[in-house]
Design an enzyme around this catalytic site. Structure first.
Site, PDB file in Angstrom:
ATOM      1  N   ARG A   1     -98.266  22.433  31.612  1.00 60.09           N
ATOM      2  CA  ARG A   1     -98.002  23.545  30.474  1.00 60.09           C
ATOM      3  C   ARG A   1     -97.614  22.742  29.205  1.00 60.09           C
ATOM      4  O   ARG A   1     -96.659  22.023  29.382  1.00 60.09           O
ATOM      5  CB  ARG A   1     -96.710  24.380  31.293  1.00 60.09           C
ATOM      6  CG  ARG A   1     -96.209  25.547  30.332  1.00 60.09           C
ATOM      7  CD  ARG A   1     -94.962  26.139  30.668  1.00 60.09           C
ATOM      8  NE  ARG A   1     -95.253  26.972  31.740  1.00 60.09           N
ATOM      9  CZ  ARG A   1     -94.414  27.327  32.954  1.00 60.09           C
ATOM     10  NH1 ARG A   1     -93.074  26.725  32.694  1.00 60.09           N
ATOM     11  NH2 ARG A   1     -94.697  27.982  33.917  1.00 60.09           N
TER      12      ARG A   1
ATOM     13  N   ARG B   1     -80.199  26.199  34.561  1.00 58.85           N
ATOM     14  CA  ARG B   1     -81.648  27.111  34.661  1.00 58.85           C
ATOM     15  C   ARG B   1     -82.391  26.976  33.490  1.00 58.85           C
ATOM     16  O   ARG B   1     -81.939  26.647  32.583  1.00 58.85           O
ATOM     17  CB  ARG B   1     -81.071  28.555  35.082  1.00 58.85           C
ATOM     18  CG  ARG B   1     -81.872  29.529  35.586  1.00 58.85           C
ATOM     19  CD  ARG B   1     -82.012  29.265  37.151  1.00 58.85           C
ATOM     20  NE  ARG B   1     -82.794  30.442  37.814  1.00 58.85           N
ATOM     21  CZ  ARG B   1     -84.028  30.387  38.057  1.00 58.85           C
ATOM     22  NH1 ARG B   1     -84.887  29.472  37.235  1.00 58.85           N
ATOM     23  NH2 ARG B   1     -84.383  31.475  38.408  1.00 58.85           N
ATOM     24  N   LYS B   2     -83.657  27.762  33.458  1.00 57.62           N
ATOM     25  CA  LYS B   2     -84.270  27.524  32.569  1.00 57.62           C
ATOM     26  C   LYS B   2     -83.910  28.491  31.207  1.00 57.62           C
ATOM     27  O   LYS B   2     -82.977  29.345  31.463  1.00 57.62           O
ATOM     28  CB  LYS B   2     -85.750  28.321  32.817  1.00 57.62           C
ATOM     29  CG  LYS B   2     -85.836  30.028  33.043  1.00 57.62           C
ATOM     30  CD  LYS B   2     -87.071  30.335  33.318  1.00 57.62           C
ATOM     31  CE  LYS B   2     -87.330  31.908  33.569  1.00 57.62           C
ATOM     32  NZ  LYS B   2     -88.777  32.179  33.766  1.00 57.62           N
TER      33      LYS B   2
ATOM     34  N   GLY C   1     -96.940  39.738  39.558  1.00 60.07           N
ATOM     35  CA  GLY C   1     -97.575  39.499  41.060  1.00 60.07           C
ATOM     36  C   GLY C   1     -96.205  39.490  42.049  1.00 60.07           C
ATOM     37  O   GLY C   1     -96.460  39.755  43.221  1.00 60.07           O
TER      38      GLY C   1
ATOM     39  N   CYS D   1     -92.423  37.392  36.096  1.00 58.96           N
ATOM     40  CA  CYS D   1     -93.113  36.734  34.973  1.00 58.96           C
ATOM     41  C   CYS D   1     -93.948  37.363  33.916  1.00 58.96           C
ATOM     42  O   CYS D   1     -94.076  36.979  32.980  1.00 58.96           O
ATOM     43  CB  CYS D   1     -93.931  35.451  35.484  1.00 58.96           C
ATOM     44  SG  CYS D   1     -92.897  34.100  36.525  1.00 58.96           S
ATOM     45  N   GLY D   2     -94.730  38.340  34.378  1.00 59.99           N
ATOM     46  CA  GLY D   2     -95.669  39.353  33.656  1.00 59.99           C
ATOM     47  C   GLY D   2     -94.783  40.255  32.972  1.00 59.99           C
ATOM     48  O   GLY D   2     -95.486  41.323  32.337  1.00 59.99           O
TER      49      GLY D   2
END
Lengths: 474, 504
Positions: free
Chosen positions: B62, B172-173, B427, B432-433
């Site tokens: 990425r 965390r992110k 999904g 994430c989407g």
């Protein structure tokens, strides 16, 4: 009590809740034991998602219990779960300790072989090897065994390169050959280099373009991959594989040194040659006029130079005049300085001989002039040159071409032609691109008494020749 | 103390993944399955390298593309990397204006990292507990409606956050974004800077705490601070330092920034970050939280005039954001041939070719690539956003991208729509989407159909990214995929003004 809770969790009407509970199990936030017990007792269905969450949470005793129960009797769901989940955890010691011995205790048949193959273990590798050696790819009933080939590759046991190569090259169903090649890919750095390179070269010529293309890609990754790729030059590759091969060759960026027009303008035919070359070489090509400053080299140019370890300087000059003898070395020095300034320590600047010195060029010119002139007298016209070296070159070229050369001022070729004992019927200005000489010849009345050939690079034969020769440069 | 750390926290504390960079060649020679689990699944992500359990041995990289800007030269280097992977290679444009490459071998990593560095690209800290790719206005610098050019601001934040003294072990992110236009919807970020005035001066109001997860979904809320543009980098660093020190490391599902804001209270959190900011020599002033962002994002597709006279951008729809090596190389060539060689990625997973002179537009529109990546795709395809799906992600319950593309194509065959409809496909509940941002959101699920457990989606409706933003709400908790085109057809007719095409 637990029975009720777990079954209820799994039967919840909202599948997000089920997913979330399984994530908790997968992360070790729910005890695994009740799940195991209820699977054993048939109270919850051991579907692939449940088993995927459970795989990393069991110790050896737990795995043995799991395999003794319904999951062991029909391991399809376990296999599906393991394919998705095990690869990321198979290197964890506790997971290996839990799974490897119980799996080795199972019969060496299809699902169990694939499961043990997910771990990297010499005993597992030996089982895979034995199974594959005994398998018959021609038997459709054994088609599933091909799944073991990438797993054998992942074991990275050097002795398995032979089997993988043999199957990749063998006249067996394509799926087997592809699986064997993927096995070679995922263990690439483990295989003995020479047999691997030989096998991949052979595969690059395969009639199946997919297989051949992957072989070319793998060759490019080998430590001496560029040499291996160059050895494919001239071999019969499928058209799509040729494109791939070209892309994998790490070709040096080229700097074509040419005569520019006034103010350093590059004639269009030279620009077109550079654009075509850039496409066919998949590497940057710059055109530098002798009288102009160096062209800008962008990050892509420097990246290609660093990757190839070199920049090639090609003087597209037809005569050994001052430009070839003095200006080109100065330009080469300048590029070396630029490479040093760009901190490309290992990049060398390779200066090629000027185009007029290439024997293939001289022969092409001879053939071309012979064809255009037929029986008619022809003269090739060039800029006057000084010195013994130039004189020797001109005399050599005249011998190769079989026609005399005439030195002339570019602005007034009539004067030199008038002095010729026999007026030539065909005039060939020795220039790649339109310049003052070619224009004077056409404008000054010469074209009324003789055929004036166009600048050489406007002839398709010459364009093709230069494209092929320059494309072949490393 | 160390004994109380979770496995992930232990792995991060023991060794920072960035230290693996010089050893990538050696690691590849050992073989990926010799790597310990923490290195394989955690530490390599500090270099932007992702092990994919679904494709073992074939890795993902990425990138970081601040503000979604990429040059043709850079894209060509990435195309070359994907091309080497043959049929295993592909790339996805992400919802963070970023690109991720798939199908790479571990052997590819060292040369790829070197090649990327040579053209000014990095994948540093693009995964796991790090500040992710920083987004900005995809039209920055060319937008006739631009309030402020976000590119230098985003670049400055990235430089500050990737510097050696910046945090490298967050709990965390962390998502950061900078708004620069009236349609810069960014409230799904942990930290968003939205253009706002203070005493007649243009700067940024600070929004905090936006995120989506399986447990909780929040839009960012005003923190009540205003910053000058030159303070954004320092403020971001102050936020991350505080988050690194005070964020929750015990429960990863309760560790995003909003949980810390909850714990300290908005005022307490503000004071704590301000203290950190002052220590860095920065300053901020109180603010109402009013800002200039007041409408839904434009798609940016089609031929659109730039603010520079005589220049245009051409936005191309990339179906569900998926690229292959050939299309990447061709996009680079087209951008170089017809524009300035610069491209932009959008959060809707599309691509813009910028600086196209008016006289060059026609030639660009005639490029064969535009048959595939259309400047005016259908009303559904234009804004169909999708996560990766179960082809590459082990969490996903359905093959999201292929399902989205097939269903959208089918619906466009059946229906005419008066305007674009933004659909977000994801999904699994990790979201994430971003299904909650879609006018229609779809989330992978399982449902019973004819006695079998089958792949399905939950449907969410009503996500709004306009002046009064709100998250989509659950409409249907399980539609089997086989029934999905029919169900969506009804929804589009009933709620979105779609008309059925006459039968052929």
């Amino acid at each position: 009590m637990e029975t009720t809770v777990i079954s209820a969790l799994l039967e919840l009407s909202d599948s997000t809740d089920r997913w979330q509970h399984l994530q908790l199990l997968r992360r070790g936030r729910l005890p695994a034991q009740p799940w195991l017990e209820q699977i054993e007792q048939g109270e919850i269905c051991a579907t692939a998602d449940v088993l995927a969450a459970l795989l990393g949470q069991l110790n050896r005793a737990g795995v043995e219990r799991l395999l003794r129960g319904p999951v062991g009797r029909d391991p399809a769901a376990l296999l599906e779960a393991a394919r998705r989940e095990l690869p990321s955890m198979a290197s964890a010691l506790e997971v290996q300790q839990a799974w490897v011995e119980p799996l080795l205790a199972q019969p060496p048949t299809a699902p169990w072989l694939e499961l043990i193959g997910l771990f990297r273990d010499p005993r597992g590798a030996a089982r895979l090897r034995m199974a594959l050696e005994a398998a018959d790819p021609a038997d459709p009933a054994q088609a599933n065994a091909q799944r073991l080939l990438p797993l054998l590759g992942r074991q990275r046991q050097p002795q398995d390169a032979a089997l993988l190569l043999e199957l990749a090259l063998a006249p067996v169903p394509l799926a087997w050959r592809r699986a064997a090649l993927e096995g070679l890919a995922v263990g690439l750095s483990a295989w003995p280099l020479q047999p691997l390179a030989d096998g991949l070269q052979q595969l690059s010529l395969d009639l199946d373009p997919g297989l051949a293309a992957q072989a070319v890609d793998l060759l490019a990754r080998l430590p001496d991959g560029q040499r291996q790729l160059r050895q494919l030059q001239g071999k019969t590759l499928a058209p799509s594989v040729v494109d791939r091969w070209r892309r994998r060759l790490q070709r040096a960026p080229l700097v074509l040194v040419v005569h520019g027009r006034q103010a350093g303008v590059i004639p269009e035919v030279l620009q077109q040659l550079a654009a075509d070359l850039e496409q066919s070489r998949s590497a940057p090509v710059l055109v530098q006029a002798l009288t102009a400053t160096s062209p800008e080299a962008d990050e892509r140019f420097w990246w290609a130079a660093r990757r190839a370890g070199a920049i090639s300087l090609v003087p597209l000059l037809l005569l050994p005049g001052d430009h070839a003898r003095s200006d080109v070395p100065a330009i080469a020095r300048h590029w070396r300085q630029r490479a040093a300034a760009a901190m490309l320590g290992d990049v060398v600047v390779r200066r090629r001989p000027f185009l007029g010195a290439w024997p293939q060029w001289q022969h092409l010119l001879a053939d071309l002039l012979a064809e255009r002139a037929g029986d008619r007298p022809l003269a090739w016209l060039h800029h006057p040159l000084q010195g013994a070296l130039s004189a020797r070159y001109l005399s050599h070229l005249a011998a190769v071409l079989g026609h005399p050369g005439v030195a002339t001022a570019y602005s007034d070729p009539q004067a030199a032609l008038a002095a010729q004992p026999q007026p030539p019927a065909v005039l060939a200005p020795l220039t790649l691109a339109p310049n003052r000489l070619s224009e004077s010849l056409n404008m000054g009345g010469c074209s009324a008494t003789a055929e004036v050939l166009p600048p050489l690079l406007t002839l398709p034969t010459v364009h093709r020749f230069l494209l092929a020769q320059l494309e072949a440069l490393p | 103390m160390a004994a109380t750390l979770s496995k992930i926290e232990q792995a991060k504390a023991e060794l920072c993944g960035l230290e693996l960079a010089p050893r990538l060649g050696d690691l590849a020679a050992q073989g990926w399955d010799k790597l310990d689990e923490a290195t394989l699944t955690i530490r390599l992500k500090w270099l932007g390298i992702f092990f994919r359990p679904v494709t073992p041995g074939r890795f993902m990289v990425r990138l970081r593309l601040p503000n979604g800007v990429i040059t043709a030269n850079q894209l060509e280097v990435l195309a070359d990397a994907v091309d080497r992977c043959g049929e295993h290679g592909s790339a996805d444009i992400t919802t963070r204006q970023n690109l991720q490459l798939r199908g790479l071998l571990l052997e590819d990593m060292a040369p790829l990292m070197e090649a990327m560095q040579a053209v000014g690209l990095t994948s540093q800290q693009s995964g796991h507990d790090n500040p992710r790719n920083i987004t900005g206005n995809p039209l920055a610098g060319i937008d006739p409606e631009e309030i402020v050019d976000t590119r230098p601001l985003v670049e400055a934040i990235q430089q500050r956050l990737l510097a050696a003294d910046a945090p490298r072990n967050l709990p965390r992110k962390f998502n950061i974004a900078v708004g620069g236009a009236p349609d810069s919807f960014l409230l799904h970020n942990d930290l968003a800077f939205l253009p706002a005035d203070h005493n007649g001066e243009l700067g940024f109001t600070v929004m905090v705490g936006g995120f989506f997860s399986a447990q909780r979904n929040e839009l960012a809320i005003p923190l009540g601070l205003w910053l000058r543009a030159d303070q954004l980098a320092n403020y971001s660093l102050a936020t991350l330092r505080h988050f690194e020190r005070c964020g929750n490391r015990q429960a990863r599902n309760k560790s995003r920034l909003m949980y810390l804001v909850d714990e300290l209270g908005l005022e307490g959190y503000r004071e704590a970050v301000l203290e950190e900011l002052v220590a860095l020599g920065g300053e901020a002033v109180p603010h109402s939280g009013q800002h200039h962002v007041n409408r839904s994002p434009r798609s940016g597709l089609g031929v659109q005039p730039q603010k520079q006279e005589g220049l245009n951008w051409v936005g191309l729809g990339v179906p569900v954001g998926r690229l292959d090596a050939a299309s990447m190389a061709e996009l680079a060539a087209v951008a170089r041939r017809h524009g300035s060689g610069e491209l932009r990625f959008t959060e809707a997973q599309n691509v813009l070719i910028v600086n196209v002179p008016a006289e060059g537009v026609e030639a660009l529109l005639a490029e064969p690539l535009l048959q595939r990546f259309q400047p005016e795709p259908g009303a559904l395809m234009a804004e169909a956003v999708s996560c990766t799906g179960n082809r590459y992600c082990s969490f996903a319950l359905i093959p999201t991208k292929t399902t989205a593309q097939a269903v959208v194509e089918e619906l466009e065959r059946r229906l005419e729509l008066p305007h674009a409809v933004r659909s977000h496909w994801t999904g699994c509940p990790n979201a994430c989407g971003q299904p909650y941002m879609g006018e229609i959101g779809l989330m992978g699920a399982k449902a019973r159909h004819e006695g079998q457990m089958v792949e399905a989606v939950k449907i969410f409706l009503g996500g709004d990214m306009g002046a009064d933003p709100k998250l989509a709400e659950l409409h249907d908790k399980g539609v089997p995929l086989v029934l999905l085109p029919d169900v969506l057809e009804e929804l589009l007719v009933e709620h979105f003004g779609a008309r059925r095409r006459a039968a052929a």
